[in-house]
Design a protein around this motif. Sequence first.
Motif, PDB file in Angstrom:
ATOM      1  N   MET A 129      24.014  29.883 -24.182  1.00  0.00           N
ATOM      2  CA  MET A 129      24.012  29.802 -22.732  1.00  0.00           C
ATOM      3  C   MET A 129      24.960  28.682 -22.271  1.00  0.00           C
ATOM      4  SD  MET A 129      21.982  32.223 -21.926  1.00  0.00           S
ATOM      5  CE  MET A 129      20.601  33.168 -22.529  1.00  0.00           C
ATOM      6  N   ILE A 130      25.605  28.897 -21.120  1.00  0.00           N
ATOM      7  CA  ILE A 130      26.488  27.876 -20.580  1.00  0.00           C
ATOM      8  C   ILE A 130      25.685  26.646 -20.196  1.00  0.00           C
ATOM      9  CG2 ILE A 130      28.057  27.330 -18.684  1.00  0.00           C
ATOM     10  CD1 ILE A 130      28.822  30.264 -18.621  1.00  0.00           C
ATOM     11  N   PHE A 131      24.480  26.861 -19.653  1.00  0.00           N
ATOM     12  CA  PHE A 131      23.667  25.772 -19.161  1.00  0.00           C
ATOM     13  C   PHE A 131      22.652  25.377 -20.227  1.00  0.00           C
ATOM     14  CE2 PHE A 131      25.003  28.345 -15.567  1.00  0.00           C
ATOM     15  CZ  PHE A 131      25.584  27.390 -14.749  1.00  0.00           C
ATOM     16  N   GLU A 132      22.481  24.068 -20.411  1.00  0.00           N
ATOM     17  CA  GLU A 132      21.506  23.613 -21.387  1.00  0.00           C
ATOM     18  C   GLU A 132      20.096  24.002 -20.962  1.00  0.00           C
ATOM     19  OE1 GLU A 132      21.922  19.489 -22.170  1.00  0.00           O
ATOM     20  OE2 GLU A 132      23.943  19.670 -23.010  1.00  0.00           O
ATOM     21  N   ASP A 133      19.860  24.039 -19.677  1.00  0.00           N
ATOM     22  CA  ASP A 133      18.538  24.411 -19.177  1.00  0.00           C
ATOM     23  C   ASP A 133      18.688  25.671 -18.333  1.00  0.00           C
ATOM     24  OD1 ASP A 133      15.997  24.624 -18.223  1.00  0.00           O
ATOM     25  OD2 ASP A 133      15.750  22.496 -17.786  1.00  0.00           O
ATOM     26  N   TYR A 134      18.774  26.791 -19.011  1.00  0.00           N
ATOM     27  CA  TYR A 134      19.030  28.052 -18.317  1.00  0.00           C
ATOM     28  C   TYR A 134      17.869  28.434 -17.407  1.00  0.00           C
ATOM     29  CZ  TYR A 134      20.593  32.847 -17.582  1.00  0.00           C
ATOM     30  OH  TYR A 134      20.997  34.022 -17.015  1.00  0.00           O
ATOM     31  N   ASP A 135      16.638  28.109 -17.830  1.00  0.00           N
ATOM     32  CA  ASP A 135      15.484  28.444 -16.994  1.00  0.00           C
ATOM     33  C   ASP A 135      15.549  27.709 -15.654  1.00  0.00           C
ATOM     34  OD1 ASP A 135      14.454  30.135 -18.878  1.00  0.00           O
ATOM     35  OD2 ASP A 135      13.146  28.621 -19.777  1.00  0.00           O
ATOM     36  N   ARG A 136      16.001  26.470 -15.660  1.00  0.00           N
ATOM     37  CA  ARG A 136      16.144  25.729 -14.401  1.00  0.00           C
ATOM     38  C   ARG A 136      17.192  26.378 -13.504  1.00  0.00           C
ATOM     39  NH1 ARG A 136      17.374  19.675 -14.812  1.00  0.00           N
ATOM     40  NH2 ARG A 136      17.152  19.897 -12.558  1.00  0.00           N
ATOM     41  N   PHE A 137      18.264  26.855 -14.119  1.00  0.00           N
ATOM     42  CA  PHE A 137      19.288  27.548 -13.339  1.00  0.00           C
ATOM     43  C   PHE A 137      18.715  28.804 -12.695  1.00  0.00           C
ATOM     44  CE2 PHE A 137      22.360  31.089 -13.404  1.00  0.00           C
ATOM     45  CZ  PHE A 137      23.160  30.678 -12.357  1.00  0.00           C
ATOM     46  N   GLN A 138      17.927  29.569 -13.453  1.00  0.00           N
ATOM     47  CA  GLN A 138      17.319  30.775 -12.905  1.00  0.00           C
ATOM     48  C   GLN A 138      16.366  30.440 -11.755  1.00  0.00           C
ATOM     49  OE1 GLN A 138      17.885  34.034 -13.452  1.00  0.00           O
ATOM     50  NE2 GLN A 138      19.613  33.370 -14.704  1.00  0.00           N
ATOM     51  N   ASP A 139      15.599  29.373 -11.909  1.00  0.00           N
ATOM     52  CA  ASP A 139      14.715  28.952 -10.819  1.00  0.00           C
ATOM     53  C   ASP A 139      15.524  28.581  -9.582  1.00  0.00           C
ATOM     54  OD1 ASP A 139      12.477  29.352 -12.350  1.00  0.00           O
ATOM     55  OD2 ASP A 139      12.316  27.258 -12.988  1.00  0.00           O
TER      56      ASP A 139
END
Length: 217
Positions: free
Chosen positions: A1-11
Amino acid sequence: MIFEDYDRFQDFLRSYPFKLPDELYQIKKKALSDHVPVIRDDTQRFMAFLMKLISPERILEIGTAVGFSALLMANFDDDLKELVTIEDYEPRIREARANFRRFDAPVTFLAGDAADILENLDGKFDFVFIDAAKGQYPEYLRLVGPLLADKAVITADNILQDGRILEPKEALERRDRTIHKRIRAYLSDIMTDESFVSTVLPVGDGLAVSAYRRKNG
């Protein structure tokens, strides 16, 4: 994933709600309460985006379920002339028919085995959405090949299998290995066939998106 915290990005993305028409939202709500899978929220947004971007005149959907995704595509496609959708599970066939009767949409609903129906379809499609038996994805791809209009787009859902596609098959439960093998075969087909330019997007449970251009000669 590009973002280390993909779940935060989705939120973060979900903080900008994607609004469905109320009747369509009610179909989704009932499906989820009945434990019928429908495309995930971020997939809904992306599919609506694709409809506005591409405006396909003729759509083929493999895997109707209760009709939610077909009606979503029809709602956001301003140039739609016909959407053909296929389902073979009898309880969902009845509910899909009831849902389609509630909307003024150019939907042709075909009940039966997708492989048999695809072999007998006529005409060309500008957009294909595959969201049926995951173990049949390579076969569906083979069967839709002759039905693709030049510059058609194919989108296949649930490609990431909640991350299992990234695992070696030996790490999986035996019951999951056939689907794992066949989805990887589907990915190999669309990535190596020069008729397609394909990518996989981490949207929902993974979308494989393929742009088709008919080979010369």
